[in-house]
Scaffold this active site. Sequence first.
Site, short mmCIF file in Angstrom:
data_model
loop_
_atom_site.label_atom_id
_atom_site.label_comp_id
_atom_site.label_asym_id
_atom_site.label_seq_id
_atom_site.Cartn_x
_atom_site.Cartn_y
_atom_site.Cartn_z
N HIS A 273 -73.36 35.59 20.94
CA HIS A 273 -73.05 35.08 22.32
C HIS A 273 -74.92 34.98 22.78
O HIS A 273 -74.77 34.93 24.36
CB HIS A 273 -71.84 35.83 23.39
CG HIS A 273 -70.56 35.47 22.76
ND1 HIS A 273 -69.69 35.96 23.53
CD2 HIS A 273 -70.23 35.06 22.11
CE1 HIS A 273 -68.55 35.78 23.15
NE2 HIS A 273 -68.72 35.33 21.50
N HIS B 197 -65.81 35.52 26.92
CA HIS B 197 -66.57 34.63 25.25
C HIS B 197 -66.50 33.45 26.73
O HIS B 197 -66.84 32.96 26.98
CB HIS B 197 -65.11 34.05 24.24
CG HIS B 197 -64.67 35.14 23.69
ND1 HIS B 197 -64.88 35.70 22.39
CD2 HIS B 197 -64.07 36.38 24.31
CE1 HIS B 197 -63.83 36.54 21.85
NE2 HIS B 197 -64.09 36.61 23.66
P1 FAD Z 1 -72.89 24.53 20.18
O1 FAD Z 1 -71.44 24.11 20.57
O2 FAD Z 1 -73.60 24.58 18.75
O3 FAD Z 1 -73.81 22.47 20.19
C1 FAD Z 1 -75.00 22.21 19.38
C2 FAD Z 1 -74.84 20.73 18.56
O4 FAD Z 1 -76.50 20.38 18.47
C3 FAD Z 1 -74.61 21.37 17.61
O5 FAD Z 1 -73.67 20.29 17.04
C4 FAD Z 1 -75.42 21.56 16.72
O6 FAD Z 1 -75.36 20.62 15.69
C5 FAD Z 1 -76.30 20.16 17.17
N1 FAD Z 1 -78.11 20.16 17.05
C6 FAD Z 1 -78.70 21.94 17.02
N2 FAD Z 1 -80.45 20.95 17.14
C7 FAD Z 1 -80.62 19.83 16.86
C8 FAD Z 1 -81.25 18.72 16.19
N3 FAD Z 1 -82.36 19.43 16.59
N4 FAD Z 1 -80.92 16.92 16.45
C9 FAD Z 1 -79.61 16.89 16.71
N5 FAD Z 1 -78.83 17.90 16.68
C10 FAD Z 1 -79.10 19.47 16.78
N6 FAD Z 1 -67.00 32.00 22.21
C11 FAD Z 1 -65.86 31.27 22.33
O7 FAD Z 1 -64.99 31.01 23.74
N7 FAD Z 1 -64.78 31.99 21.59
C12 FAD Z 1 -64.90 32.90 20.32
O8 FAD Z 1 -63.72 32.80 19.80
C13 FAD Z 1 -65.94 32.74 19.99
N8 FAD Z 1 -66.46 32.82 18.89
C14 FAD Z 1 -67.62 32.95 18.76
C15 FAD Z 1 -67.94 32.93 16.79
C16 FAD Z 1 -68.32 32.46 15.74
C17 FAD Z 1 -68.78 32.93 14.51
C18 FAD Z 1 -69.81 31.68 16.68
C19 FAD Z 1 -71.28 30.75 16.43
C20 FAD Z 1 -69.79 31.41 17.77
C21 FAD Z 1 -68.22 31.53 18.67
N9 FAD Z 1 -68.07 32.03 20.23
C22 FAD Z 1 -67.28 31.94 20.83
C23 FAD Z 1 -69.60 31.10 21.03
C24 FAD Z 1 -69.17 29.65 21.92
O9 FAD Z 1 -68.41 29.16 20.04
C25 FAD Z 1 -70.88 28.42 21.09
O10 FAD Z 1 -70.99 29.78 22.31
C26 FAD Z 1 -70.60 27.20 21.49
O11 FAD Z 1 -69.58 26.93 21.13
C27 FAD Z 1 -72.19 26.65 22.35
O12 FAD Z 1 -71.97 25.87 22.71
P2 FAD Z 1 -73.34 24.60 23.18
O13 FAD Z 1 -72.08 23.40 23.99
O14 FAD Z 1 -73.90 25.52 23.83
O15 FAD Z 1 -73.70 24.72 21.49
#
Ligand code: FAD
Length: 570
Positions: free
Chosen positions: A504, A547
């Site tokens: 997280h 979460h």
């Molecule tokens: P992300 O969803 O990670 O999106 C970032 C995107 O950018 C990705 O698709 C990536 O490929 C892309 N990217 C990165 N760098 C580049 C680049 N240079 N060029 C092009 N594309 C790029 N949360 C919950 O609510 N419930 C849960 O049960 C839960 N369990 C979890 C279990 C695990 C194993 C993990 C890892 C996380 C969990 N979380 C959970 C946390 C939650 O899923 C994340 O905090 C959230 O999905 C992050 O969203 P985001 O939009 O910040 O980034």
Amino acid sequence: GSPSRYDFVIVGGGTSGLVVANRLSEMGDVTVAVIEAGDSVFNNRNVTSVQGYGLSFGSSIDWAYQTDVQKYAGGTRQTLRAGKAIGGTSTINGMAYTRAQKVQIDAWEKVGNKGWNWDSLMPYYKKSEGFEIPTPEQIARGADYYIRYHGESGPLKVGWPIMMTNSSMLPILDETFQKIGLPYNRDVNGGYMVGLTSHPNTVDREANIRADAARAYYWPFEARPNLKIISNTYANKILWANESNGEAVAIGVDVIGPDGGETIYASKEVILSAGSLKSSVILEHSGIGNPEILGKFNIPVVVNNPSVGENLQDQTNNGLAYEGTEFWLGSPTFSALPSADQLYGKNVSAVASFVNSSLADYAKAVAHSSNGAVQEANLLSAFQLQYDLVFKSQVPYAEIVFVPIAHSFSSEYWPLLPFSRGSIHVKSPDAAEPASINPNYFMFEQDLNSQADVARYIRNLFETAPLSDLVGDEFSPSLDHVPKNASESEWTNWAKSTYRSNFHPVGTASMLPRDKGGVVSPELKVYGTKNVRVIDASVLPFQLCGHLTSTLYAVAERASDLIKKQYIPR
Ligand code: FAD
């Protein structure tokens, strides 16, 4: 060919980025492109399988970022998982859907982010949510809710899995928790999280598959002519207009795709949604950050802001496991969220005063470890606010999840609000190279002590009837490794040698006033730029007790409305 040009260019087609892409492309007269390093996982069974948590770890859709050696936490590195796919980390996560405690979101406004509070976010939690009313069978197994907290027509399916653990489990947990003073919480998503609950998940019950950001916000809208996903394409950095007096103007993004390098031009805005382990790194490669760090790699400074990449906050996860006296089937959704009062009982005032008297030292230590990039005074006020949340407002202090599966009954847990702060920074001029990621796990005594304290609370719980009737021996850590009346240091040594990240991470491009360590404004605009925003977990200024995805979907929904207001004449 002719250069690619769009009105909005979003970097990262993940949890947050796809919300923004969807909502902005509702404006028919603008074009939206999403640059995503990963590919479609629409038919990937490791993703869709409701009971497949963990199957995608270490596969090609897991970034598996490596941290620096963690000097306060046993001297090893950690693997930080994150999804590399259309849908981002929502395609590999644990699917738990829990929001935050009301006071935590209200704190965003209190520290200077006008308009961000629980009441203004609640409509957006609901807007994103397509709540699935549980069936009578699911209600019998513990699914419970107040409909007023839920949205029923949003794109993201939220509910309980079709196969839940059998119906005697929740009453047994409840009866056990009543004995140690933790009440039942019927619905964890209304702004009050403390208690034992059976939380919903991001799951499509009818199809019996994961509900991720792509299934909710992209695939049903894929045919929109003004929405384009440029997949298998990695964004290196933002490109700037040559001339700008004052704020920097982004003109596009430098990328490398299957056909080599190119520029994707943006005529209105560039929006970074690459996740909290990446968006701030892209800012640094683009010249926004601490001149001392950028200078080491000859990156020309476009905006001097030493807060970029600082304020990294994550949680640490450990687990205990017992032999089961029964055989269990189904997806468990049980969480216990005790406050500090409930966890520490009569010791709470001693713990509170120890923490209170340490806050100034914590602030000094974090400021020092950031080489002065983070101001001690800002840290102290953030820590005081966090102290108040924990010990005065009594937000949940730890989450404990219960997983009775097959012949074992395990329990994972994480203290929710550690004080440790770390950072992420570039360590090469080459944007393809990994960054230095240092969460500083267990930097402070209380962060480590609480890891031990919650473990003891869980061991005690499993020794309490009627839960004790369901389990035999503890096989992890086991009484051989951590004996019955183990000392604090026996527990903390175990915790340090077996913990993992709770995945997280937040805060690396915090939404805060600039003079308080902010990187983005309440409009999520990057300070010093005219047309660059960050919309993802990087902007959360403080860790949350929920979460993260539920709140990230809501933040992205609200941010999309803020952007639209700017472009739709009213
Ligand atoms: P992300 O969803 O990670 O999106 C970032 C995107 O950018 C990705 O698709 C990536 O490929 C892309 N990217 C990165 N760098 C580049 C680049 N240079 N060029 C092009 N594309 C790029 N949360 C919950 O609510 N419930 C849960 O049960 C839960 N369990 C979890 C279990 C695990 C194993 C993990 C890892 C996380 C969990 N979380 C959970 C946390 C939650 O899923 C994340 O905090 C959230 O999905 C992050 O969203 P985001 O939009 O910040 O980034």
